[in-house]
Write an enzyme that holds these catalytic residues in place. Structure first.
Site, PDB file in Angstrom:
ATOM      1  N   PRO A 122       0.789  -1.223   0.000  1.00  0.00           N
ATOM      2  CG  PRO A 122      -0.137  -1.110   2.127  1.00  0.00           C
ATOM      3  CD  PRO A 122       0.512  -2.065   1.172  1.00  0.00           C
ATOM      4  CG  ASN A 123      -0.199   4.286   1.290  1.00  0.00           C
ATOM      5  OD1 ASN A 123      -1.200   4.821   0.810  1.00  0.00           O
ATOM      6  ND2 ASN A 123      -0.213   3.699   2.474  1.00  0.00           N
TER       7      ASN A 123
ATOM      8  NE  ARG B  92       3.910   6.688   1.561  1.00  0.00           N
ATOM      9  CZ  ARG B  92       4.227   5.473   1.990  1.00  0.00           C
ATOM     10  NH1 ARG B  92       4.757   4.591   1.163  1.00  0.00           N
ATOM     11  NH2 ARG B  92       4.011   5.134   3.228  1.00  0.00           N
TER      12      ARG B  92
ATOM     13  CE1 TYR C 132       8.959   4.902   2.683  1.00  0.00           C
ATOM     14  CE2 TYR C 132       7.410   6.726   2.827  1.00  0.00           C
ATOM     15  CZ  TYR C 132       7.910   5.543   3.323  1.00  0.00           C
ATOM     16  OH  TYR C 132       7.390   4.992   4.460  1.00  0.00           O
TER      17      TYR C 132
ATOM     18  CG  ASN D 158       8.323  -2.150   0.408  1.00  0.00           C
ATOM     19  OD1 ASN D 158       7.776  -2.249   1.518  1.00  0.00           O
ATOM     20  ND2 ASN D 158       8.964  -1.062   0.031  1.00  0.00           N
TER      21      ASN D 158
ATOM     22  CB  ALA E 275       1.478   0.206   6.341  1.00  0.00           C
TER      23      ALA E 275
ATOM     24  CG  HIS F 262       5.133  -2.174  10.182  1.00  0.00           C
ATOM     25  ND1 HIS F 262       6.437  -2.620  10.227  1.00  0.00           N
ATOM     26  CD2 HIS F 262       5.113  -1.148   9.278  1.00  0.00           C
ATOM     27  CE1 HIS F 262       7.170  -1.876   9.403  1.00  0.00           C
ATOM     28  NE2 HIS F 262       6.390  -0.988   8.816  1.00  0.00           N
TER      29      HIS F 262
ATOM     30  CG  ASP G 199      -0.526 -17.339   8.544  1.00  0.00           C
ATOM     31  OD1 ASP G 199       0.500 -17.478   9.241  1.00  0.00           O
ATOM     32  OD2 ASP G 199      -1.677 -17.323   9.010  1.00  0.00           O
TER      33      ASP G 199
ATOM     34  CD  GLU H 293      10.643  -7.567   6.075  1.00  0.00           C
ATOM     35  OE1 GLU H 293      11.143  -8.561   6.643  1.00  0.00           O
ATOM     36  OE2 GLU H 293      10.057  -6.652   6.663  1.00  0.00           O
TER      37      GLU H 293
ATOM     38  CG  HIS I 140      11.051  -2.431   4.694  1.00  0.00           C
ATOM     39  ND1 HIS I 140       9.681  -2.372   4.560  1.00  0.00           N
ATOM     40  CD2 HIS I 140      11.321  -3.590   5.338  1.00  0.00           C
ATOM     41  CE1 HIS I 140       9.152  -3.447   5.120  1.00  0.00           C
ATOM     42  NE2 HIS I 140      10.114  -4.204   5.599  1.00  0.00           N
ATOM     43  CB  ILE I 141      12.214   2.663   0.279  1.00  0.00           C
ATOM     44  CG1 ILE I 141      11.628   1.889  -0.916  1.00  0.00           C
ATOM     45  CG2 ILE I 141      12.916   3.935  -0.165  1.00  0.00           C
ATOM     46  CD1 ILE I 141      10.385   2.510  -1.511  1.00  0.00           C
ATOM     47  CB  SER I 142      12.506   4.266   5.093  1.00  0.00           C
ATOM     48  OG  SER I 142      11.462   3.411   5.541  1.00  0.00           O
TER      49      SER I 142
ATOM     50  NE  ARG J 158      10.030   5.928   8.510  1.00  0.00           N
ATOM     51  CZ  ARG J 158       9.085   5.756   7.574  1.00  0.00           C
ATOM     52  NH1 ARG J 158       9.231   4.781   6.682  1.00  0.00           N
ATOM     53  NH2 ARG J 158       8.043   6.548   7.529  1.00  0.00           N
TER      54      ARG J 158
ATOM     55  NE  ARG K 264       6.945   4.201   9.943  1.00  0.00           N
ATOM     56  CZ  ARG K 264       5.869   4.325   9.172  1.00  0.00           C
ATOM     57  NH1 ARG K 264       5.525   3.378   8.341  1.00  0.00           N
ATOM     58  NH2 ARG K 264       5.123   5.417   9.232  1.00  0.00           N
TER      59      ARG K 264
HETATM   60  C1  DQA Z   1       8.226   0.953   3.879  1.00  0.00           C
HETATM   61  C2  DQA Z   1       8.313   1.178   5.387  1.00  0.00           C
HETATM   62  C3  DQA Z   1       6.958   0.976   6.029  1.00  0.00           C
HETATM   63  O1  DQA Z   1       7.052   1.186   7.436  1.00  0.00           O
HETATM   64  C4  DQA Z   1       5.961   1.964   5.471  1.00  0.00           C
HETATM   65  O2  DQA Z   1       4.681   1.743   6.017  1.00  0.00           O
HETATM   66  C5  DQA Z   1       5.924   1.979   3.992  1.00  0.00           C
HETATM   67  C6  DQA Z   1       7.159   1.817   3.241  1.00  0.00           C
HETATM   68  C7  DQA Z   1       9.563   1.273   3.180  1.00  0.00           C
HETATM   69  O3  DQA Z   1       9.715   0.823   2.045  1.00  0.00           O
HETATM   70  O4  DQA Z   1      10.401   1.962   3.732  1.00  0.00           O
HETATM   71  O5  DQA Z   1       4.884   2.234   3.395  1.00  0.00           O
HETATM   72  O6  DQA Z   1       7.940  -0.416   3.642  1.00  0.00           O
END
Ligand code: DQA
Length: 141
Positions: free
Chosen positions: A9-10, A17, A22, A71, A74, A77, A84, A95, A97-99, A104, A108
């Site tokens: 998501p997002n 964003r 990001y 990725n 959210a 978390h 599952d 897995e 993550h960009i950040s 953070r 997270r």
């Molecule tokens: C994220 C980190 C997550 O905590 C956050 O909710 C995201 C992006 C990242 O790529 O850094 O939407 O997965």
């Protein structure tokens, strides 16, 4: 080699964003670069803001492709169900993550998917995806 990238998501808003966190590059431009850099790898991309669609994509690809780069954004978390699904499939999942999720907010720092993934790459910007791809190419266990 076939690799499936799944963004949660997002992440459709990358480049727009929270650019301080990001970055300013949209995912499609980055994906084009990645495909150019690795022409011998079949890289497929899927993004959804919907938990069940991410699970469906894990089920659809998780018995045929060589690696999945996920990725879950959210949902990382919160989602027992995505954890599952990773447990249920055969293809290894990395897995990403960009950040750096550990620098953070506390919520997270928890990942419901990390225990079922081959490994986690967090905090390298969009290069996190590239590093995940390299891990599959080099056959990391
Ligand atoms: C994220 C980190 C997550 O905590 C956050 O909710 C995201 C992006 C990242 O790529 O850094 O939407 O997965």
């Amino acid at each position: 080699m076939k690799i499936q990238i799944i963004n949660g998501p997002n992440l459709n808003l990358l480049g727009i964003r929270e650019t301080g966190i990001y970055g300013e590059t949209n995912f499609e431009s980055f994906l084009d670069q990645l495909k150019n850099e690795f022409p011998d790898v079949e890289i497929n991309f899927f993004q959804s803001n919907i938990e069940g669609e991410i699970i469906d994509k894990l089920h659809q690809t998780g018995f045929s492709v060589d690696g999945i780069i996920l990725n879950a954004a959210a949902y990382t978390h919160t989602s027992v169900a995505i954890g599952d699904a990773i447990k249920a499939i055969k293809t290894p999942v990395v897995e990403v993550h960009i950040s750096n999720i550990f620098s953070r907010e506390d919520f997270r720092h928890v990942s419901f998917i990390a225990p079922y993934c081959r490994g986690t790459i967090t905090g390298f910007g969009l290069q996190s995806y590239r590093l995940a791809l390299l891990s599959f190419l080099e056959g990391a266990l």
